[in-house]
Design a protein around this motif. Structure first.
Motif, mmCIF file in Angstrom:
data_model
loop_
_atom_site.group_PDB
_atom_site.id
_atom_site.type_symbol
_atom_site.label_atom_id
_atom_site.label_comp_id
_atom_site.label_asym_id
_atom_site.label_seq_id
_atom_site.Cartn_x
_atom_site.Cartn_y
_atom_site.Cartn_z
ATOM 1 N N ASP A 217 50.547 52.330 21.513
ATOM 2 C CA ASP A 217 51.084 50.975 21.436
ATOM 3 C C ASP A 217 50.406 50.019 22.411
ATOM 4 O OD1 ASP A 217 53.051 51.677 19.497
ATOM 5 O OD2 ASP A 217 54.277 52.542 21.098
ATOM 6 N N LEU A 221 47.138 45.514 24.345
ATOM 7 C CA LEU A 221 47.883 44.893 25.442
ATOM 8 C C LEU A 221 47.117 44.839 26.760
ATOM 9 C CD1 LEU A 221 51.433 46.430 24.835
ATOM 10 C CD2 LEU A 221 50.524 44.241 24.040
ATOM 11 N N TRP A 226 49.429 41.447 31.443
ATOM 12 C CA TRP A 226 50.044 42.779 31.577
ATOM 13 C C TRP A 226 49.252 43.656 32.546
ATOM 14 C CZ3 TRP A 226 54.201 41.152 29.751
ATOM 15 C CH2 TRP A 226 54.301 40.464 28.551
ATOM 16 N N GLY A 243 59.082 47.818 26.532
ATOM 17 C CA GLY A 243 58.802 46.406 26.319
ATOM 18 C C GLY A 243 60.066 45.628 26.035
ATOM 19 N N TYR A 245 61.487 42.228 24.147
ATOM 20 C CA TYR A 245 61.038 41.372 23.055
ATOM 21 C C TYR A 245 62.032 40.238 22.790
ATOM 22 C CZ TYR A 245 57.491 44.855 21.904
ATOM 23 O OH TYR A 245 56.404 45.702 21.950
ATOM 24 N N GLU A 249 58.087 38.693 19.901
ATOM 25 C CA GLU A 249 57.159 38.391 20.997
ATOM 26 C C GLU A 249 57.449 39.276 22.204
ATOM 27 O OE1 GLU A 249 55.749 34.742 23.963
ATOM 28 O OE2 GLU A 249 57.504 34.508 22.672
ATOM 29 N N LEU A 250 56.408 39.936 22.688
ATOM 30 C CA LEU A 250 56.538 40.742 23.893
ATOM 31 C C LEU A 250 56.610 39.800 25.096
ATOM 32 C CD1 LEU A 250 56.518 43.589 25.213
ATOM 33 C CD2 LEU A 250 54.017 43.365 25.374
ATOM 34 N N LEU A 253 56.951 43.761 30.193
ATOM 35 C CA LEU A 253 56.456 45.114 29.978
ATOM 36 C C LEU A 253 56.477 45.897 31.288
ATOM 37 C CD1 LEU A 253 55.031 47.301 28.237
ATOM 38 C CD2 LEU A 253 52.855 46.244 28.897
#
Length: 338
Positions: A217, A221, A226, A243, A245, A249-250, A253
């Motif tokens: 995943d 990223l 991040w 994560g 959300y 949208e992230l 993290l």
């Protein structure tokens, strides 16, 4: 604590010597002739002896429960993790530090400072560049210094001249830095490390959706936003994350790197527009629990001047465990300052 209350547990850590007698005095409060006092001990040697067998086990079956001695009507017991579990986490951390510092686990709890010669070790934390020129580690009782042979005398004089705490701060730190600067080295890294306090670790609430993420995943990223959670230079070590959300949208993290066999290090980032909402601590605490459930020890690191990060560690259920200071080549320090 001279007041009416239900049965309460008090803990005191004491390093006793074998075959030596100690006087122990216990005081307790009784206002109704029904008070109860008990003295219980945990053998740290037992914890140390079983550490390796626990680490190598495929699974651990644990049976827990209460009896009439620990809980009854009007005398409820808290559902805290047992002290032994917290001590086991600390022992695992010290075992890894012993690997990194080429010393014995017991060296970190001695009354006197210890100095060793640094050597390469395939089981050391992955990001370390061994052997060290000089690295100082303290779990609070003393300093374990692992050094290059040629600088042993310099470091030995330094750590035995000043108190443990002062060796890791200015102005005393300048003495060590000046001694190494003439040889082309400088004090470089200074950091505080945190371990989870199992009595306070819990999944903190958050208004946003959380998703557990795995290595695949993370592919898209590796971006500046991040960079604390993930490390592009060591992608293969980034193994697990959580994560936050907002719709799809992230926005936050927390991720961890498998820095060694038994311990995974946590880093966390939250987008600027979503900060100060408790997202970082919620992510950190949730990831710490996910790591423990996988049989690893989570740890957290920050500079002691990074107040925001240290506060996040505390809110997330972590507590200070050890400190380190490392000397690096002057050219390396100058490159980092560019």
């Amino acid at each position: 604590d001279w007041a009416n209350h239900s049965t309460t547990e008090r803990r005191y850590l004491f390093n006793a010597e074998a075959n030596r007698k100690y006087d122990v005095r216990i005081e307790y409060y009784d206002n109704s002739s029904t008070a109860r006092v008990e003295l219980r001990m945990i053998n740290h040697a037992y914890v140390a002896q079983n550490r390796e067998s626990f680490a190598n086990a495929d699974a651990v079956v644990m049976c827990v429960g209460f009896d009439s001695m620990t809980e009854k009507e009007n005398s409820d017991r808290s559902f805290e993790f047992p002290y032994a579990q917290g001590e086991m986490i600390r022992q695992i951390a010290m075992q890894q530090s012993a690997i990194d510092s080429n010393c014995a686990v017991e060296d970190f709890t001695r009354n006197e400072n210890v100095i060793t010669i640094s050597k390469e070790n395939k089981d050391a934390r992955k990001y370390l560049k061994l052997p060290h020129v000089c690295d100082l580690t303290s779990y609070g009782d003393n300093i374990v210094a692992t050094v290059s042979e040629e600088y042993k005398e310099i470091v030995e004089q330094y750590i035995n001249k000043y108190s443990v705490a002062h060796c890791f701060e200015t102005p005393n730190m300048h003495v060590l830095n000046d001694a190494f600067q003439s040889a082309g080295y400088r004090v470089c890294f200074m950091a505080e490390y945190f371990l989870p306090d199992v009595r306070h670790l819990q999944a903190l609430p958050c208004e946003y959706e959380f998703r557990v993420l795995i290595q695949e995943d993370f592919k898209e990223l590796y971006k500046p936003e991040w960079s604390n959670a993930l490390c592009e230079m060591r992608k293969e070590l980034d193994v697990l994350g959580v994560g936050a959300y907002d719709n799809e949208e992230l926005i936050g993290l927390a991720a961890c790197s498998a820095d060694c066999e038994t311990m995974w290090q946590i880093g966390v980032d939250v987008l600027p527009a979503y900060r100060r909402k408790g997202i970082a601590s919620a992510l950190t605490s949730r990831l710490a629990i996910e790591i423990l459930e996988r049989g690893k020890v989570p740890f957290y690191c920050c500079a002691w001047s990074n107040v925001k990060s240290a506060r996040n560690a505390i809110r997330s259920g972590f507590r200070p465990a050890w400190v380190q200071m490392t000397v690096k080549p002057a050219a390396f320090v100058e490159e980092m300052n560019q």
